[in-house]
Design a protein around this motif. Sequence first.
Motif, PDB file in Angstrom:
ATOM      1  N   GLU A 161       0.855  -1.172  -0.308  1.00  0.00           N
ATOM      2  CA  GLU A 161       0.072   0.003  -0.058  1.00  0.00           C
ATOM      3  C   GLU A 161       0.947   1.009   0.239  1.00  0.00           C
ATOM      4  O   GLU A 161       0.532   2.337  -0.683  1.00  0.00           O
ATOM      5  N   SER A 190       0.610   3.934  -2.969  1.00  0.00           N
ATOM      6  CA  SER A 190       0.151   5.233  -2.934  1.00  0.00           C
ATOM      7  C   SER A 190       1.183   6.466  -3.231  1.00  0.00           C
ATOM      8  O   SER A 190       0.932   7.402  -3.231  1.00  0.00           O
ATOM      9  N   GLN A 229      -5.373   6.731  -8.999  1.00  0.00           N
ATOM     10  CA  GLN A 229      -3.939   6.500  -8.408  1.00  0.00           C
ATOM     11  C   GLN A 229      -3.077   6.621  -9.942  1.00  0.00           C
ATOM     12  O   GLN A 229      -1.743   7.402  -9.799  1.00  0.00           O
TER      13      GLN A 229
END
Length: 212
Positions: A128, A132, A171
């Motif tokens: 993660e 990100s 993203q």
Amino acid sequence: MTNDTIAKPGFHPALAVNSIRNHITVILGMDNDQYPLWVALFTNHAKSNCVLHHIIKPKHGIPKSPSTDDEKELWETLDAMVLQWIYFTVTTEILEITVEADTTAMKTWNRLAALFQDNRNSRAMTLEQEFSHIDMRDFPNASAYYERLKSLADQLKNVGAPVTNSLLVLQMVSGLTEAYSNVGSIIQQRDPIPDFFQARSMLTLKEAGLAK
């Protein structure tokens, strides 16, 4: 014969398997996040060869225990073979963790399950973090950027932290370079957000235009 019963002495389909890697093509490693895929391939292969009960207890009923000497010998042979399948489809690192004397295929299977379940949360946090902060500038071309982004999303799904399509697309847009800002804005303004592959196609067309 079912997977929940002991096979009768004689020829058994599992004994005809020459190379397990021809059937289970994924080599399980600590850092490749392919445990769910490996499990799916392995259990399917075990089921098709009538040895699933050597790694997973049946949901209903109790497996018949071997009673005669011939049945016991066959059971031990099949269990050793399934254990060998496990050993031949994992990395050396995992092999060193799981190998022990006088074990069974089911004990080793359960040890692997515990190992990867304990590792899931830490892997999810690491993935993660990278997901990100992914940036197109860090890749040689747009294709490499898309592939890494999709790979991270797939790995997060494998460790129980799936990424929605909207989050994946947004993203991807947020990490674009200035040259792609216009098409990125178009993607963001779409309602609903296009799926990942459609958005990737839009960016690929932009990439081709920039190349010209």
